[in-house]
Design a protein around this motif. Sequence first.
Motif, PDB file in Angstrom:
ATOM      1  N   VAL A 147       0.863  -1.175   0.000  1.00 45.06           N
ATOM      2  CA  VAL A 147       0.000   0.000   0.000  1.00 45.06           C
ATOM      3  C   VAL A 147       0.904   1.231   0.000  1.00 45.06           C
ATOM      4  O   VAL A 147       1.837   1.322   0.799  1.00 45.06           O
ATOM      5  CB  VAL A 147      -0.928   0.017   1.237  1.00 45.06           C
ATOM      6  N   VAL A 148       0.613   2.156  -0.905  1.00 39.26           N
ATOM      7  CA  VAL A 148       1.371   3.397  -0.993  1.00 39.26           C
ATOM      8  C   VAL A 148       0.466   4.528  -0.522  1.00 39.26           C
ATOM      9  O   VAL A 148      -0.575   4.792  -1.120  1.00 39.26           O
ATOM     10  CB  VAL A 148       1.858   3.665  -2.429  1.00 39.26           C
ATOM     11  N   PHE A 197       5.256   3.663   2.348  1.00 31.11           N
ATOM     12  CA  PHE A 197       5.119   2.313   1.820  1.00 31.11           C
ATOM     13  C   PHE A 197       4.893   1.325   2.959  1.00 31.11           C
ATOM     14  O   PHE A 197       5.669   1.252   3.903  1.00 31.11           O
ATOM     15  CB  PHE A 197       6.375   1.941   1.030  1.00 31.11           C
ATOM     16  N   TYR A 198       3.817   0.567   2.846  1.00 27.89           N
ATOM     17  CA  TYR A 198       3.447  -0.408   3.872  1.00 27.89           C
ATOM     18  C   TYR A 198       3.184  -1.740   3.180  1.00 27.89           C
ATOM     19  O   TYR A 198       2.752  -1.780   2.032  1.00 27.89           O
ATOM     20  CB  TYR A 198       2.177   0.052   4.601  1.00 27.89           C
ATOM     21  N   ILE A 247      -2.528   0.323  -4.445  1.00 27.55           N
ATOM     22  CA  ILE A 247      -2.539  -0.942  -3.724  1.00 27.55           C
ATOM     23  C   ILE A 247      -2.136  -2.017  -4.729  1.00 27.55           C
ATOM     24  O   ILE A 247      -2.716  -2.111  -5.804  1.00 27.55           O
ATOM     25  CB  ILE A 247      -3.928  -1.274  -3.152  1.00 27.55           C
ATOM     26  N   ASN A 248      -1.136  -2.813  -4.377  1.00 33.77           N
ATOM     27  CA  ASN A 248      -0.689  -3.903  -5.235  1.00 33.77           C
ATOM     28  C   ASN A 248      -0.746  -5.208  -4.465  1.00 33.77           C
ATOM     29  O   ASN A 248      -0.166  -5.308  -3.378  1.00 33.77           O
ATOM     30  CB  ASN A 248       0.751  -3.667  -5.709  1.00 33.77           C
ATOM     31  N   ALA A 249      -1.426  -6.187  -5.023  1.00 35.37           N
ATOM     32  CA  ALA A 249      -1.472  -7.530  -4.440  1.00 35.37           C
ATOM     33  C   ALA A 249      -0.588  -8.423  -5.287  1.00 35.37           C
ATOM     34  O   ALA A 249      -0.748  -8.493  -6.504  1.00 35.37           O
ATOM     35  CB  ALA A 249      -2.899  -8.046  -4.419  1.00 35.37           C
ATOM     36  N   ILE A 250       0.349  -9.083  -4.634  1.00 37.44           N
ATOM     37  CA  ILE A 250       1.344  -9.884  -5.341  1.00 37.44           C
ATOM     38  C   ILE A 250       1.259 -11.323  -4.867  1.00 37.44           C
ATOM     39  O   ILE A 250       1.217 -11.593  -3.663  1.00 37.44           O
ATOM     40  CB  ILE A 250       2.754  -9.314  -5.098  1.00 37.44           C
ATOM     41  N   ASN A 251       1.248 -12.242  -5.812  1.00 34.92           N
ATOM     42  CA  ASN A 251       1.156 -13.661  -5.539  1.00 34.92           C
ATOM     43  C   ASN A 251       2.463 -14.162  -4.921  1.00 34.92           C
ATOM     44  O   ASN A 251       3.500 -14.131  -5.552  1.00 34.92           O
ATOM     45  CB  ASN A 251       0.883 -14.384  -6.860  1.00 34.92           C
ATOM     46  N   LEU A 252       2.388 -14.617  -3.669  1.00 33.60           N
ATOM     47  CA  LEU A 252       3.548 -15.282  -3.077  1.00 33.60           C
ATOM     48  C   LEU A 252       3.441 -16.791  -3.233  1.00 33.60           C
ATOM     49  O   LEU A 252       4.416 -17.492  -3.154  1.00 33.60           O
ATOM     50  CB  LEU A 252       3.662 -14.951  -1.592  1.00 33.60           C
TER      51      LEU A 252
END
Length: 133
Positions: free
Chosen positions: A36-37, A81-82, A118-123
Motif C-alpha cells: 500500500v502506498v 510504503f506499507y 494498492i498492489n497484491a502480489i502472488n507469493l
Amino acid sequence: MKSPLTLMIFLFMDVQVTTTEANQRVKLDATVTTFVVAIQAETIMEYGLTYDLIRDPSVALTFTLQGGNYVRTPGATSNRFYNWHPNFTFVDVPGAAGNYTYRVSVTEDFIRVGVTAINAINLGVTATIFPPA
C-alpha cells in the motif's frame, strides 16, 4: 483525499488439481503480499480488501479480509510504503474424481482514503491431496 471506488475483481493466482478418487481432500494454502502506498502529506490512511478462494466454475470456499483505518503522525509521514502478508489455509472435498482449478481473487471493498496505490502480489498457492476421510 478520497479515490473513486472501482469494484473490480482480479483473479491473480491459481492452482490446478487432479483427484483420482471420489471425496479426496484437497488442502490449499495461499499467501499474498499487499503493498500500500500512502499519499505523502495525508495523516489518515484507509482501505479494505477481500481475498477469496474459489473452486471453478464459481464455488466460493473461504475468504480473508485485510485493511484498516490508520492514523499517520503529522510530520512523521515520510514512510509512504506499507506491506502485509494475508494468508489462509482451507481443506476442500470437491466430490467426484476429476480436474479442479482453485483461484484466489482480490476485491477492493470500499473507497480508499489517503492511498495512491494498492498492489497484491502472488507469493504462492499450493494444493496437497489427501485420501478421503
